[in-house]
Design a protein around this motif. Structure first.
Motif, short mmCIF file in Angstrom:
data_model
loop_
_atom_site.label_atom_id
_atom_site.label_comp_id
_atom_site.label_asym_id
_atom_site.label_seq_id
_atom_site.Cartn_x
_atom_site.Cartn_y
_atom_site.Cartn_z
N GLY A 105 7.63 1.52 -11.38
CA GLY A 105 8.96 1.26 -10.81
C GLY A 105 8.92 1.21 -9.29
N PHE A 106 8.22 2.15 -8.68
CA PHE A 106 8.10 2.16 -7.22
C PHE A 106 7.40 0.90 -6.73
CE2 PHE A 106 5.79 3.11 -3.33
CZ PHE A 106 6.80 3.61 -2.53
N ASN A 107 6.30 0.54 -7.39
CA ASN A 107 5.56 -0.66 -6.97
C ASN A 107 6.40 -1.92 -7.11
OD1 ASN A 107 3.29 0.76 -6.28
ND2 ASN A 107 2.20 0.33 -8.18
N ALA A 108 7.19 -2.01 -8.17
CA ALA A 108 7.99 -3.21 -8.40
C ALA A 108 9.18 -3.27 -7.45
CB ALA A 108 8.47 -3.25 -9.85
N LEU A 109 9.88 -2.15 -7.30
CA LEU A 109 11.12 -2.17 -6.52
C LEU A 109 10.90 -2.03 -5.02
CD1 LEU A 109 13.29 0.04 -8.89
CD2 LEU A 109 13.27 -2.45 -8.70
N VAL A 110 10.02 -1.13 -4.61
CA VAL A 110 9.85 -0.86 -3.19
C VAL A 110 8.76 -1.75 -2.57
CG1 VAL A 110 9.28 0.91 -1.48
CG2 VAL A 110 10.69 1.49 -3.46
N LEU A 113 5.32 -5.60 -5.84
CA LEU A 113 4.12 -6.13 -6.50
C LEU A 113 4.48 -6.92 -7.75
CD1 LEU A 113 1.52 -3.22 -6.42
CD2 LEU A 113 1.43 -5.36 -5.17
N GLY A 114 3.65 -7.91 -8.05
CA GLY A 114 3.82 -8.66 -9.28
C GLY A 114 3.37 -7.83 -10.47
N PRO A 115 3.60 -8.32 -11.68
CA PRO A 115 3.32 -7.51 -12.88
C PRO A 115 1.83 -7.22 -13.11
CG PRO A 115 4.11 -9.71 -13.49
CD PRO A 115 4.24 -9.59 -12.01
N ILE A 116 0.95 -8.16 -12.84
CA ILE A 116 -0.47 -7.94 -13.12
C ILE A 116 -1.07 -6.86 -12.22
CG2 ILE A 116 -2.76 -9.03 -13.24
CD1 ILE A 116 -0.91 -9.97 -15.45
N ASN A 118 0.52 -4.69 -10.54
CA ASN A 118 1.31 -3.49 -10.73
C ASN A 118 0.81 -2.68 -11.91
OD1 ASN A 118 3.25 -1.52 -10.65
ND2 ASN A 118 4.98 -2.89 -10.95
N VAL A 119 0.50 -3.33 -13.01
CA VAL A 119 0.01 -2.61 -14.19
C VAL A 119 -1.33 -1.95 -13.89
CG1 VAL A 119 -0.85 -2.92 -16.55
CG2 VAL A 119 1.29 -3.97 -15.88
N GLY A 120 -2.23 -2.69 -13.24
CA GLY A 120 -3.53 -2.11 -12.92
C GLY A 120 -3.42 -0.90 -12.02
N ILE A 121 -2.61 -1.02 -10.98
CA ILE A 121 -2.45 0.09 -10.05
C ILE A 121 -1.73 1.25 -10.73
CG2 ILE A 121 -1.24 0.79 -7.94
CD1 ILE A 121 -1.82 -2.06 -6.88
N ALA A 122 -0.70 0.94 -11.52
CA ALA A 122 0.08 1.99 -12.18
C ALA A 122 -0.76 2.75 -13.20
CB ALA A 122 1.32 1.40 -12.83
N VAL A 123 -1.63 2.06 -13.93
CA VAL A 123 -2.48 2.74 -14.92
C VAL A 123 -3.43 3.71 -14.21
CG1 VAL A 123 -4.40 2.39 -16.54
CG2 VAL A 123 -2.36 1.00 -16.72
N PHE A 124 -4.08 3.23 -13.15
CA PHE A 124 -4.99 4.10 -12.43
C PHE A 124 -4.26 5.28 -11.81
CE2 PHE A 124 -7.06 5.32 -8.42
CZ PHE A 124 -8.26 5.78 -8.93
#
Length: 153
Positions: A105-110, A113-116, A118-124
């Motif tokens: 949520g932070f990466n997308a809203l603030v 970042l795009g979805p791809i 964002n998912v990689g960063i969010a998982v790590f």
């Protein structure tokens, strides 16, 4: 402490520092395409780790021999190790999901970042933060527990 022991400790410390430096330089050499350097750094790392392991084994062996020579009443008391920290699967999964949602949520809203990515960063990030959260929780309860309580064995 004898001069020989002092020199041994100093050399083992220097070898450990060199080993860490070699370990950190291996990925740099690989990234720069200098594979011969990476091989040399790996060999330095192996020699340093071997030296430190040999010194530690010899020191442990000498201490145990000296302890065995003591009368039984003068031998130091062996401490009973604590039970290892275990991770509850549901607790860890819940912490991971909470952190994943927060980071994504932070990466997308603030950050925007795009979805791809964002998912990689969010998982790590969720993995690292969930590990820290669960481990910190266990350590907190372990540190605040009564030290004099009888063991559960």
């Amino acid at each position: 402490m004898s001069a020989r022991r002092t020199v041994t400790i100093l050399l083992a410390t220097v070898a450990a520092i060199i080993a860490v430096l070699a370990l950190l330089l291996i990925p740099v050499s690989i990234a720069l395409g200098r594979y011969a350097n990476a091989l040399g750094e790996f060999l330095v790392l192996a020699v340093c780790v071997g030296y430190v392991a040999r010194v530690m084994r010899a020191d442990r062996r000498r201490r145990r021999e000296a302890e065995a020579a003591l009368p039984p009443e003068r031998r130091p008391e062996r401490r009973v190790p604590r039970r290892p920290i275990t991770f509850q699967f549901r607790e860890t999964l819940f912490a991971f999901l909470v952190w994943f949602v927060l980071v994504a949520g932070f990466n997308a809203l603030v950050v925007g970042l795009g979805p791809i990515p964002n998912v990689g960063i969010a998982v790590f990030a969720a993995f690292m933060l969930a590990t820290l959260t669960v481990t910190g929780r266990h350590m907190m309860f372990r540190l605040t527990a009564e030290e004099d309580a009888p063991s559960e064995r």
